[in-house]
Design a protein around this motif. Structure first.
Motif, PDB file in Angstrom:
ATOM      1  N   ASN A  73       0.794  -1.274  -0.097  1.00 26.04           N
ATOM      2  CA  ASN A  73      -0.076   0.016   0.010  1.00 26.04           C
ATOM      3  C   ASN A  73       0.579   1.312  -0.014  1.00 26.04           C
ATOM      4  O   ASN A  73       0.636   2.036  -0.724  1.00 26.04           O
ATOM      5  CB  ASN A  73      -0.937  -0.344   1.314  1.00 26.04           C
ATOM      6  CG  ASN A  73      -2.031  -1.084   1.027  1.00 26.04           C
ATOM      7  OD1 ASN A  73      -2.419  -1.365  -0.008  1.00 26.04           O
ATOM      8  ND2 ASN A  73      -2.607  -1.294   2.134  1.00 26.04           N
ATOM      9  N   VAL A  74       1.938   1.198   0.793  1.00 24.56           N
ATOM     10  CA  VAL A  74       2.937   2.358   0.923  1.00 24.56           C
ATOM     11  C   VAL A  74       3.357   2.622  -0.465  1.00 24.56           C
ATOM     12  O   VAL A  74       3.618   3.915  -0.986  1.00 24.56           O
ATOM     13  CB  VAL A  74       4.023   2.368   2.115  1.00 24.56           C
ATOM     14  CG1 VAL A  74       4.718   3.121   2.043  1.00 24.56           C
ATOM     15  CG2 VAL A  74       3.384   2.198   3.225  1.00 24.56           C
ATOM     16  N   VAL A  75       3.923   1.393  -1.277  1.00 27.90           N
ATOM     17  CA  VAL A  75       4.635   1.676  -2.687  1.00 27.90           C
ATOM     18  C   VAL A  75       3.686   2.137  -3.651  1.00 27.90           C
ATOM     19  O   VAL A  75       3.578   3.110  -4.401  1.00 27.90           O
ATOM     20  CB  VAL A  75       5.161   0.140  -2.983  1.00 27.90           C
ATOM     21  CG1 VAL A  75       5.546   0.537  -4.405  1.00 27.90           C
ATOM     22  CG2 VAL A  75       6.188  -0.024  -2.140  1.00 27.90           C
ATOM     23  N   GLU A  76       2.279   1.580  -3.380  1.00 24.30           N
ATOM     24  CA  GLU A  76       1.480   2.116  -4.415  1.00 24.30           C
ATOM     25  C   GLU A  76       0.836   3.486  -4.308  1.00 24.30           C
ATOM     26  O   GLU A  76       0.580   4.173  -5.277  1.00 24.30           O
ATOM     27  CB  GLU A  76       0.119   0.976  -4.329  1.00 24.30           C
ATOM     28  CG  GLU A  76      -0.098  -0.266  -4.796  1.00 24.30           C
ATOM     29  CD  GLU A  76      -1.377  -0.941  -4.554  1.00 24.30           C
ATOM     30  OE1 GLU A  76      -1.938  -0.492  -3.842  1.00 24.30           O
ATOM     31  OE2 GLU A  76      -1.627  -2.022  -5.320  1.00 24.30           O
ATOM     32  N   ASP A  77       0.753   3.735  -2.905  1.00 19.53           N
ATOM     33  CA  ASP A  77       0.381   5.368  -2.540  1.00 19.53           C
ATOM     34  C   ASP A  77       1.512   6.383  -3.346  1.00 19.53           C
ATOM     35  O   ASP A  77       1.182   7.288  -3.805  1.00 19.53           O
ATOM     36  CB  ASP A  77       0.258   5.641  -1.226  1.00 19.53           C
ATOM     37  CG  ASP A  77      -1.034   4.751  -0.566  1.00 19.53           C
ATOM     38  OD1 ASP A  77      -1.810   4.452  -1.339  1.00 19.53           O
ATOM     39  OD2 ASP A  77      -0.911   4.662   0.647  1.00 19.53           O
ATOM     40  N   LYS A  78       2.717   5.685  -3.011  1.00 20.93           N
ATOM     41  CA  LYS A  78       3.776   6.571  -3.881  1.00 20.93           C
ATOM     42  C   LYS A  78       3.857   6.793  -5.321  1.00 20.93           C
ATOM     43  O   LYS A  78       4.157   7.908  -5.789  1.00 20.93           O
ATOM     44  CB  LYS A  78       5.065   6.194  -3.511  1.00 20.93           C
ATOM     45  CG  LYS A  78       5.565   6.348  -1.937  1.00 20.93           C
ATOM     46  CD  LYS A  78       7.309   5.854  -1.727  1.00 20.93           C
ATOM     47  CE  LYS A  78       7.548   6.028  -0.163  1.00 20.93           C
ATOM     48  NZ  LYS A  78       8.837   5.507   0.094  1.00 20.93           N
ATOM     49  N   ILE A  79       3.410   5.479  -5.845  1.00 24.72           N
ATOM     50  CA  ILE A  79       3.225   5.623  -7.355  1.00 24.72           C
ATOM     51  C   ILE A  79       2.058   6.190  -7.897  1.00 24.72           C
ATOM     52  O   ILE A  79       2.148   7.210  -8.881  1.00 24.72           O
ATOM     53  CB  ILE A  79       3.241   3.875  -7.798  1.00 24.72           C
ATOM     54  CG1 ILE A  79       4.382   3.451  -7.539  1.00 24.72           C
ATOM     55  CG2 ILE A  79       2.946   4.049  -9.223  1.00 24.72           C
ATOM     56  CD1 ILE A  79       4.433   1.729  -7.752  1.00 24.72           C
ATOM     57  N   PHE A  80       0.846   6.133  -7.028  1.00 22.97           N
ATOM     58  CA  PHE A  80      -0.116   6.992  -7.829  1.00 22.97           C
ATOM     59  C   PHE A  80      -0.521   8.080  -7.002  1.00 22.97           C
ATOM     60  O   PHE A  80      -1.687   8.603  -7.081  1.00 22.97           O
ATOM     61  CB  PHE A  80      -1.477   5.840  -7.609  1.00 22.97           C
ATOM     62  CG  PHE A  80      -1.339   4.660  -8.446  1.00 22.97           C
ATOM     63  CD1 PHE A  80      -1.462   4.809  -9.745  1.00 22.97           C
ATOM     64  CD2 PHE A  80      -1.025   3.503  -7.973  1.00 22.97           C
ATOM     65  CE1 PHE A  80      -1.592   3.761 -10.749  1.00 22.97           C
ATOM     66  CE2 PHE A  80      -1.010   2.400  -8.681  1.00 22.97           C
ATOM     67  CZ  PHE A  80      -1.030   2.346 -10.041  1.00 22.97           C
ATOM     68  N   LYS A  81       0.362   8.657  -6.373  1.00 26.42           N
ATOM     69  CA  LYS A  81       0.029   9.780  -5.443  1.00 26.42           C
ATOM     70  C   LYS A  81      -0.374  11.016  -6.233  1.00 26.42           C
ATOM     71  O   LYS A  81      -1.272  11.768  -6.031  1.00 26.42           O
ATOM     72  CB  LYS A  81       1.562  10.382  -4.893  1.00 26.42           C
ATOM     73  CG  LYS A  81       1.504  11.723  -3.988  1.00 26.42           C
ATOM     74  CD  LYS A  81       2.845  11.802  -3.332  1.00 26.42           C
ATOM     75  CE  LYS A  81       2.692  13.130  -2.451  1.00 26.42           C
ATOM     76  NZ  LYS A  81       3.987  13.601  -2.023  1.00 26.42           N
ATOM     77  N   ASP A  82       0.205  11.315  -7.397  1.00 27.95           N
ATOM     78  CA  ASP A  82      -0.176  12.387  -8.306  1.00 27.95           C
ATOM     79  C   ASP A  82      -1.747  12.083  -9.057  1.00 27.95           C
ATOM     80  O   ASP A  82      -2.628  12.979  -8.823  1.00 27.95           O
ATOM     81  CB  ASP A  82       0.915  12.617  -9.473  1.00 27.95           C
ATOM     82  CG  ASP A  82       2.202  13.029  -9.167  1.00 27.95           C
ATOM     83  OD1 ASP A  82       2.168  13.644  -7.970  1.00 27.95           O
ATOM     84  OD2 ASP A  82       3.052  12.986  -9.764  1.00 27.95           O
TER      85      ASP A  82
END
Length: 183
Positions: free
Chosen positions: A130-139
């Motif tokens: 979830n942390v990695v996904e949040d970084k990837i899809f932050k924008d």
């Protein structure tokens, strides 16, 4: 002394004729009594003959009863023995099952612990993912007003489920109308 008895009132009794008459009367009474006894004994003899004729049948029935009582005794003994044997077998089987269950409990507890440990690892990996996904899809999330990508996935999944439901309702309605047209 001729055996005559004369009384003052004029009654004369006794003598040879009176004795004969009394003897005859006694003889008749005795004969009647003997006849009654004979008749009674004949009735008893008839009853004894009836009983004697039924005696073989009675002996046969007594023999049958004795045989049935013996069979009943042996049947009860066999039944009791069978019940005891069956109960013994059931008790042995129950003891075996209890032993097997006792042996399986530690294995089950170990498996449950392994499942709990794996569930913790999966949750830990999911959190990292979830942390990695949040970084990837932050924008992407920021531009669509979402807190994270999982909110978007849930909305999309909900929309897809709603579309599938409506398609199914439409297909059902269409087949219903087609059935009505065919008739």
């Amino acid at each position: 002394s001729s055996g005559i008895n004369a009384e003052y009132g004029g009654i004369i009794s006794g003598g040879a004729s009176d004795i004969k008459r009394k003897a005859k009367r006694w003889d008749e009474k005795a004969v009647d009594g003997l006849k009654r006894s004979r008749d009674r004994y004949l009735e008893e003899l008839k009853e004894l003959n009836v009983i004697r004729r039924k005696e073989p049948e009675l002996n046969n029935l007594t023999s049958q009863i004795n045989g049935l009582e013996t069979r009943l005794k042996y049947s009860k003994r066999d039944r009791d023995s069978s019940i005891d044997q069956t109960m013994s077998e059931y008790n042995k089987e129950a003891a075996t099952i209890e032993q097997e269950l006792g042996d399986l409990v530690p294995i089950l507890e170990n498996l449950e612990k392994q499942i709990d440990d794996r569930a913790e690892k999966i949750n830990s990996y999911q959190d990292k993912l979830n942390v990695v996904e949040d970084k990837i899809f932050k924008d992407f999330c920021k531009s669509n007003g979402l807190d994270n990508i999982r909110q978007y996935e849930e909305k999309q999944l909900s929309k897809q489920q709603e579309k599938a439901k409506k398609r199914l309702e439409f297909a059902n309605h269409q087949s219903k109308l087609q059935s009505q047209l065919d008739f």
